[in-house]
Design a protein around this motif. Structure first.
Motif, PDB file in Angstrom:
ATOM      1  N   ASN A  67     -28.554  20.638   1.205  1.00 17.53           N
ATOM      2  CA  ASN A  67     -28.611  19.183   1.339  1.00 17.53           C
ATOM      3  C   ASN A  67     -27.288  18.586   1.806  1.00 17.53           C
ATOM      4  O   ASN A  67     -27.276  17.530   2.445  1.00 17.53           O
ATOM      5  N   SER A  68     -26.171  19.256   1.484  1.00 14.43           N
ATOM      6  CA  SER A  68     -24.884  18.742   1.954  1.00 14.43           C
ATOM      7  C   SER A  68     -24.819  18.775   3.475  1.00 14.43           C
ATOM      8  O   SER A  68     -24.257  17.872   4.102  1.00 14.43           O
ATOM      9  N   ASN A  69     -25.414  19.812   4.093  1.00 14.76           N
ATOM     10  CA  ASN A  69     -25.468  19.866   5.561  1.00 14.76           C
ATOM     11  C   ASN A  69     -26.357  18.769   6.124  1.00 14.76           C
ATOM     12  O   ASN A  69     -26.052  18.153   7.149  1.00 14.76           O
TER      13      ASN A  69
ATOM     14  N   ILE B 235     -28.728  11.547  -3.168  1.00  7.60           N
ATOM     15  CA  ILE B 235     -28.524  10.512  -2.140  1.00  7.60           C
ATOM     16  C   ILE B 235     -29.666  10.528  -1.126  1.00  7.60           C
ATOM     17  O   ILE B 235     -30.183   9.473  -0.732  1.00  7.60           O
ATOM     18  N   LEU B 236     -30.077  11.720  -0.704  1.00  7.17           N
ATOM     19  CA  LEU B 236     -31.179  11.820   0.256  1.00  7.17           C
ATOM     20  C   LEU B 236     -32.476  11.297  -0.342  1.00  7.17           C
ATOM     21  O   LEU B 236     -33.295  10.684   0.356  1.00  7.17           O
ATOM     22  N   ALA B 237     -32.677  11.544  -1.646  1.00  4.00           N
ATOM     23  CA  ALA B 237     -33.893  11.057  -2.294  1.00  4.00           C
ATOM     24  C   ALA B 237     -33.924   9.535  -2.330  1.00  4.00           C
ATOM     25  O   ALA B 237     -34.981   8.916  -2.170  1.00  4.00           O
ATOM     26  N   VAL B 238     -32.759   8.915  -2.536  1.00  9.08           N
ATOM     27  CA  VAL B 238     -32.702   7.452  -2.625  1.00  9.08           C
ATOM     28  C   VAL B 238     -32.772   6.826  -1.231  1.00  9.08           C
ATOM     29  O   VAL B 238     -33.521   5.877  -0.996  1.00  9.08           O
ATOM     30  N   ARG B 239     -32.008   7.370  -0.288  1.00  9.14           N
ATOM     31  CA  ARG B 239     -31.966   6.790   1.059  1.00  9.14           C
ATOM     32  C   ARG B 239     -33.200   7.147   1.886  1.00  9.14           C
ATOM     33  O   ARG B 239     -33.612   6.378   2.738  1.00  9.14           O
TER      34      ARG B 239
ATOM     35  N   ASN C  36     -24.389  19.911  -3.140  1.00  8.52           N
ATOM     36  CA  ASN C  36     -25.784  19.908  -2.711  1.00  8.52           C
ATOM     37  C   ASN C  36     -26.650  19.059  -3.634  1.00  8.52           C
ATOM     38  O   ASN C  36     -27.567  18.363  -3.182  1.00  8.52           O
ATOM     39  N   PHE C  37     -26.363  19.111  -4.949  1.00  8.71           N
ATOM     40  CA  PHE C  37     -27.139  18.333  -5.912  1.00  8.71           C
ATOM     41  C   PHE C  37     -26.946  16.837  -5.677  1.00  8.71           C
ATOM     42  O   PHE C  37     -27.919  16.070  -5.614  1.00  8.71           O
ATOM     43  N   ILE C  38     -25.687  16.432  -5.546  1.00  7.96           N
ATOM     44  CA  ILE C  38     -25.404  15.007  -5.310  1.00  7.96           C
ATOM     45  C   ILE C  38     -25.994  14.560  -3.979  1.00  7.96           C
ATOM     46  O   ILE C  38     -26.559  13.464  -3.859  1.00  7.96           O
TER      47      ILE C  38
ATOM     48  N   LEU D 195     -33.534  18.947  -4.964  1.00  8.93           N
ATOM     49  CA  LEU D 195     -32.171  18.476  -5.174  1.00  8.93           C
ATOM     50  C   LEU D 195     -31.115  19.452  -4.667  1.00  8.93           C
ATOM     51  O   LEU D 195     -29.927  19.156  -4.752  1.00  8.93           O
ATOM     52  N   ARG D 196     -31.513  20.595  -4.141  1.00  7.55           N
ATOM     53  CA  ARG D 196     -30.546  21.573  -3.650  1.00  7.55           C
ATOM     54  C   ARG D 196     -30.676  21.829  -2.151  1.00  7.55           C
ATOM     55  O   ARG D 196     -29.685  21.811  -1.433  1.00  7.55           O
ATOM     56  N   VAL D 197     -31.887  22.068  -1.672  1.00 10.95           N
ATOM     57  CA  VAL D 197     -32.089  22.411  -0.268  1.00 10.95           C
ATOM     58  C   VAL D 197     -33.269  21.643   0.310  1.00 10.95           C
ATOM     59  O   VAL D 197     -34.119  21.131  -0.425  1.00 10.95           O
ATOM     60  N   THR D 198     -33.292  21.579   1.636  1.00 11.23           N
ATOM     61  CA  THR D 198     -34.442  21.061   2.380  1.00 11.23           C
ATOM     62  C   THR D 198     -35.025  22.211   3.184  1.00 11.23           C
ATOM     63  O   THR D 198     -34.286  22.926   3.869  1.00 11.23           O
TER      64      THR D 198
END
Length: 306
Positions: free
Chosen positions: A172-174, A128-132, A122-124, A155-158
């Motif tokens: 965030n992985s989902n 990635i979501l923050a950059v993209r 989720n952190f990674i 960095l963990r959830v939306t």
């Protein structure tokens, strides 16, 4: 005998006293370095806060991505703070301790990585979501069978607030792995409406009336891209679909515009005497094991005569 016992303990006691005295002398000797190390950590902590604020101000002027701003702010803060800690340990002449700590952190980090794979994922994914930046706060999205407005990202959830009023935390992985439908990106959305008319109606006239009705509606955009298409022969009607565009997510809402379209088309059909038929069912009494309707009528008439 008693004197012999005391002499047996005198040597260990002397060693303990010497150790304590040695530690005391070392503490007194290292006291200035310790004070300098504490001051160094405080200075670096203040510097970390200052630099993180500066980075936040710079990024707020260059990008509207709040997640990216938070990410760089935290990275700068902890990086500067870590440098301050290493400098403080160097002042205390604990270089070997720093090396041992780094080795220990590596081993512990490897073990924790296996133990907390989901958290790491989720952190990674958050990075990635923050950059993209496929989504931003305020966007209306649909992901993992949840649809709503994005209220927060980290960095963990939306976090999204659904239209039913619930707050949903999606890992965030989902977000990264599942398909994301972003209804805000293009600022418009298509309304698809299925309708049916009687087999006895003039289909070209129906098409003309429906297109003019949709074109006259408020908040309909790009009327030249409105699509009218007959879709098939239904059980009791000729079926068609009308597809038109509205601004989204601006007011009025998608549901309100769909409702307005249904009412407008119904009013236009009433004024033009166009029929929207009810479902028709044909009953067959002549199947195996049953009776024909004419025979049933004869039996009924016979009983009434009697």
């Amino acid at each position: 005998m008693f004197e012999t016992d005391l002499s047996a303990y005198s040597e260990p006691l002397q060693l303990i006293v010497e150790k304590v005295i040695g530690w005391g002398k070392t503490a007194i000797t290292m006291l200035p370095n310790f004070l300098v190390a504490v001051i160094t950590v405080v200075i670096f902590a203040l510097l970390a806060k200052l630099l993180s604020k500066v980075i936040h101000k710079i990024l707020s002027k260059t990008t509207s991505n709040l997640t990216l701003q938070k990410l760089f702010k935290r990275v700068v803060y902890f990086a500067v703070l870590a440098v301050g800690l290493f400098v403080a340990l160097g002042i205390l002449e604990l270089d070997k301790t720093v090396t041992s700590l780094l080795a220990g952190v590596g081993v512990i980090g490897l073990a924790l990585g296996f133990a907390f794979q989901d958290i790491a994922s989720n952190f990674i994914s958050g990075v990635i979501l923050a950059v993209r930046s496929p989504i931003s706060i305020g966007d209306i999205i649909e992901v993992s069978r949840h649809m709503g407005t994005v209220t927060d990202t980290n960095l963990r959830v939306t976090t999204i607030k659904t239209f039913q009023g619930q707050e949903v935390f999606i890992p965030n992985s989902n977000i990264l792995q599942d398909a994301i439908v972003n209804y805000t990106t293009y600022g418009k959305r298509r309304v698809d409406l299925a309708v049916g008319v009687s087999y006895g109606e003039d289909l070209r006239r129906v098409r003309e009336i429906v297109l003019k009705t949709i074109e006259k509606m408020d908040n309909v955009i790009d009327p030249e891209n409105t699509i009218f298409s007959y879709t098939g022969f239904g059980g009791s009607s000729i079926d068609f679909e009308i597809m038109f565009w509205i601004e989204y997510p601006n007011n009025p809402s998608y549901l309100q515009m769909r409702s307005e379209a249904i009412m407008s088309i119904k009013e236009a059909f009433d004024q033009a005497n166009i029929t929207i038929p009810f479902p028709i069912r044909t009953l067959d009494f002549g199947i195996k094991g049953g009776q024909k309707l004419s025979e049933m009528q004869m039996h009924i008439n016979g009983r009434s005569d009697n």
